[in-house]
Design a protein around this motif. Structure first.
Motif: not given
Length: 275
Positions: A60-67
């Motif tokens: 996961n990138h930057y704790l963002i669900p969409e990433l």
């Protein structure tokens, strides 16, 4: 339409040409993203392996669900050369990217190996009627010395690119990586890499690995901007588990976890290092 997903899509598209949003396997991500520590389809030592193996990365990138992203890689050696296959996914409904990888490598002599790869990319983002496809390739050469590996790799030298929103043809910049890996002992190694991208864009990478029995400690950095990476792993007889994190200033952490499986034990035919 929510503002945050739109911003995420715009951010992802604007950084598609950079390495910051490229997904690697968990081990490589934790060691400064150095090519020398890749254990999947982009493994420089692919020609040396005599073991079929499978490795999966989830992150996961930057704790963002969409990433969120995932990556699955398989290495299948043969009598004449070694081959590897991989697929990775990144994104969400408004923006997503699918990569399919194929690579093969062959040892030319005791010290030299040559390899090539193909990458099929499928890109979708809101505003286009259908998915965009792009085909690219890479070539690499590896020289293994007594205590030092020297290698060079070219990426996207003949990429087909994809169509932008206005119909223009967009191509990823050609990229050349030159690196050195130092083997201080059987348990300690480090790598330094210089990456040149078309347009006089430069990037540096540094990675370090320390084996403690069945445990691995890894760290590194890349930039500019300076981005530290770190991780650890447990390497068993058949299974391995890994974790890594990368910190990007003003954005947050990119976190990965990985799991690997060795289908059969080493049969004793791996090419030895001349230490």
């Amino acid at each position: 339409m929510k503002v945050i997903p739109v911003f995420i899509a715009f951010f992802s598209i604007s950084t598609i040409r950079g390495s910051a949003e490229t997904t690697f396997d968990c081990v490589r991500s934790s060691a400064g993203e150095c090519l020398a520590y890749d254990i999947g389809v982009e493994d420089l030592h692919l020609s040396d392996t005599r073991q079929s193996r499978l490795y999966a990365t989830f992150g996961n990138h930057y704790l963002i669900p969409e990433l969120c992203h995932s990556r699955l890689e398989a290495t299948l050696p043969t009598h004449t050369l070694s081959m590897a296959y991989g697929v990775d996914w990144f994104g969400y409904a408004l923006y997503n990217r699918l990569h399919i990888h194929f690579a093969m490598a062959k040892r030319l002599s005791e010290h030299c190996a040559l390899g090539a790869g193909l990458h099929l990319s499928s890109l979708y983002y809101e505003g286009v009627e259908q998915r965009n496809f792009s085909l690219s390739e890479n070539l690499f050469f590896l020289y293994q010395g007594r205590r030092t590996d020297l290698y060079v790799r070219g990426d996207d030298l003949f990429a087909t690119g994809w169509k932008g929103i206005l119909g223009e043809r967009m191509k990823p910049p050609a990229q050349v990586t030159a690196g050195t890996k130092f083997h201080f002992s059987e348990n300690v190694s480090c790598a330094t890499e210089t990456v040149w991208r078309e347009g006089n864009d430069w990037l540096g990478r540094f990675g370090f690995l320390y084996d403690i029995g069945k445990f691995q400690l890894r760290c590194g950095a890349l930039g500019p901007p300076i981005t530290p990476t770190f991780g650890c792993g447990f390497v068993g007889k058949r299974f391995r588990l890994d974790a890594s994190a990368r910190w990007v200033r003003n954005i947050g952490y990119a976190i990965d976890c990985g799991i690997g499986y060795l289908f059969h034990e080493n049969d004793g035919h791996d090419t030895p290092r001349n230490d």
